[in-house]
Design a protein around this motif. Structure first.
Motif, mmCIF file in Angstrom:
data_model
loop_
_atom_site.group_PDB
_atom_site.id
_atom_site.type_symbol
_atom_site.label_atom_id
_atom_site.label_comp_id
_atom_site.label_asym_id
_atom_site.label_seq_id
_atom_site.Cartn_x
_atom_site.Cartn_y
_atom_site.Cartn_z
ATOM 1 N N GLY A 1 1.684 8.686 -11.175
ATOM 2 C CA GLY A 1 0.416 7.984 -10.994
ATOM 3 C C GLY A 1 -0.473 8.635 -9.954
ATOM 4 O O GLY A 1 -1.607 8.208 -9.752
ATOM 5 N N ARG A 2 0.055 9.655 -9.268
ATOM 6 C CA ARG A 2 -0.671 10.364 -8.208
ATOM 7 C C ARG A 2 -1.182 9.374 -7.154
ATOM 8 O O ARG A 2 -2.350 9.379 -6.757
ATOM 9 N N ILE A 3 -0.253 8.546 -6.722
ATOM 10 C CA ILE A 3 -0.587 7.527 -5.723
ATOM 11 C C ILE A 3 -0.408 8.140 -4.334
ATOM 12 O O ILE A 3 0.668 8.085 -3.743
ATOM 13 N N ARG B 1 -6.135 -2.604 -6.565
ATOM 14 C CA ARG B 1 -4.764 -3.083 -6.606
ATOM 15 C C ARG B 1 -4.535 -3.989 -7.804
ATOM 16 O O ARG B 1 -5.443 -4.647 -8.304
ATOM 17 N N LEU B 2 -3.306 -4.012 -8.280
ATOM 18 C CA LEU B 2 -2.891 -4.935 -9.327
ATOM 19 C C LEU B 2 -2.891 -6.345 -8.752
ATOM 20 O O LEU B 2 -2.485 -6.563 -7.608
ATOM 21 N N LEU C 1 -0.410 0.464 -3.935
ATOM 22 C CA LEU C 1 0.749 1.087 -4.570
ATOM 23 C C LEU C 1 0.746 0.851 -6.075
ATOM 24 O O LEU C 1 0.944 1.777 -6.860
ATOM 25 N N PHE C 2 0.518 -0.378 -6.483
ATOM 26 C CA PHE C 2 0.514 -0.714 -7.908
ATOM 27 C C PHE C 2 -0.904 -1.074 -8.348
ATOM 28 O O PHE C 2 -1.575 -1.876 -7.688
ATOM 29 N N ARG C 3 -1.321 -0.489 -9.496
ATOM 30 C CA ARG C 3 -2.707 -0.616 -9.930
ATOM 31 C C ARG C 3 -2.792 -0.931 -11.418
ATOM 32 O O ARG C 3 -1.851 -0.645 -12.172
ATOM 33 N N PRO C 4 -3.914 -1.484 -11.852
ATOM 34 C CA PRO C 4 -4.111 -1.682 -13.289
ATOM 35 C C PRO C 4 -4.173 -0.333 -14.001
ATOM 36 O O PRO C 4 -4.569 0.677 -13.409
ATOM 37 N N MET D 1 0.851 -1.183 0.000
ATOM 38 C CA MET D 1 0.000 0.000 0.000
ATOM 39 C C MET D 1 0.896 1.244 0.000
ATOM 40 O O MET D 1 2.076 1.167 0.337
ATOM 41 N N ARG D 2 0.305 2.370 -0.358
ATOM 42 C CA ARG D 2 1.100 3.606 -0.399
ATOM 43 C C ARG D 2 1.715 3.905 0.960
ATOM 44 O O ARG D 2 2.883 4.366 1.032
#
Length: 351
Positions: free
Chosen positions: A252-254, A273-274, A259-262, A202-203
């Motif tokens: 990505g403006r996370i 989430r990815l 943290l990582f997304r499609p 997560m961020r």
């Protein structure tokens, strides 16, 4: 003075309904969600198997006869057996219910997991498990040995630094390229992370407080396959890998959430989430774009590649393990042993 009972004949104390409910609730709250889901799937399978094999529901505690039959039924292939074989009839019934795929011998790991779940159900009820009986323990060991096969590597080839550089070269300046570069670099440089560990971030697990001054990013993994939840040491990301991750977070403006997304076709990140399969697709796509043959490596190649490269560079194995978080020195040593003797840095000590 009464003669003490042998330990083997002493039964655990019976629980009241209230105590049984409390014990079950404690097991549920103290067990990881993924494990609970596995327990549920295994309970459905075991219940269906006994119904098909004995036309009866599960018993608590289960008899050793039933447990032994379960091991024997799942320790051989049923593809060319006598049509009257009872195990074949049961297997076909399970296939019809969608609980079993083929008549082939199940993987030993699958049988081990189902037995572990069955034992766990007994523990939840404060009951002795039939699988602890000497005959059943010996039978399971024999079955495991009979089904043993050479262990296939999780990745056909390690993703060493040279391979990684070729793959990273395919990542353009689109948001998808920026994300993929960050995924690959973090997955490799932070010690060879597993897919679930990457997608679970997560961020708030990424600490940038030292990035502006020292170029360092701290990463907090909630838990890994070899470390307990809350007991995982902080990992560090430096250099190009830290830059790639910081750039993804910015572009990505996370600000919160996964943290990582499609990424959509319009090159926009989604809120969810990815998935671990998404990591697999990224690796396969980038390997293909880099010109590597199909199946050259899988995401586990990031993990094996990190340790292989550490061996090639002469990095002490203990230092590499501090990032890879391997618990077993022998397991990590396998990657060092796979390095060709002519590439071993120790062969150049004299110059």
């Amino acid at each position: 003075m009464s003669t003490p009972q042998p330990l083997s004949t002493i039964m655990p104390p019976a629980l009241s309904d209230a105590d049984q409910d409390a014990l079950t609730d404690l097991h549920i709250r103290g067990t990881p969600p993924n494990t609970l889901r596995a327990y549920e799937r295994d309970l459905i399978y075991i219940t269906a198997w006994k119904q098909a094999a004995f036309d009866a529901p599960l018993s608590w505690p289960e008899s050793e006869t039933v447990a032994l039959r379960f091991i024997l039924d799942h320790s051989r292939s049923l593809e060319n057996v006598n049509p009257a074989d009872p195990a074949l009839t049961v297997a076909e019934a399970l296939i019809a219910q969608g609980l079993r795929k083929t008549l082939a011998c199940p993987a030993p790991s699958t049988l081990d997991r189902r037995i572990a779940s069955w034992r766990a159900f007994h523990r939840m009820k404060n009951l002795a498990s039939p699988f602890d009986a000497p005959l059943l323990r010996q039978t399971r060991a024999k079955a495991r040995r009979a089904a043993a096969k050479p262990k296939a590597p999780k990745s056909a080839n390690p993703i060493t630094r040279e391979v990684l550089e070729a793959v990273l070269a395919t990542c353009d300046h689109s948001l998808r390229g920026i994300r993929d570069r960050a995924v690959l670099m973090l997955g490799w440089a932070s010690g060879g992370r597993r897919r679930s560990e990457i997608t679970g971030l997560m961020r708030q697990d990424v600490d940038l407080k030292d990035y502006a001054t020292d170029g360092i990013i701290w990463i907090d993994l909630v838990g890994t396959k070899t470390t307990a939840k809350g007991k995982t040491p902080r990992l560090v990301l430096k250099g190009r890998a830290a830059q790639a991750l910081a750039f993804w977070i910015e572009m990505g403006r996370i600000d919160a959430g996964p943290l990582f997304r499609p990424i959509t076709r319009n090159d926009n990140p989604l809120d969810r989430r990815l998935s671990p399969d998404g990591i697999y697709q990224i690796v396969q796509k980038r390997m293909d774009m880099a010109g590597f043959p199909k199946g050259f490596a899988t995401p586990h190649g990031l993990r094996s590649g990190f340790l292989t490269q550490a061996a090639l560079d002469g990095t002490p194995i203990q230092a590499a393990m501090r990032l890879s978080l391997h618990r077993s020195l022998a397991q990590a040593q396998q990657y060092y042993d796979d390095v060709e003797i002519t590439e071993n840095p120790a062969t150049d000590l004299l110059g």
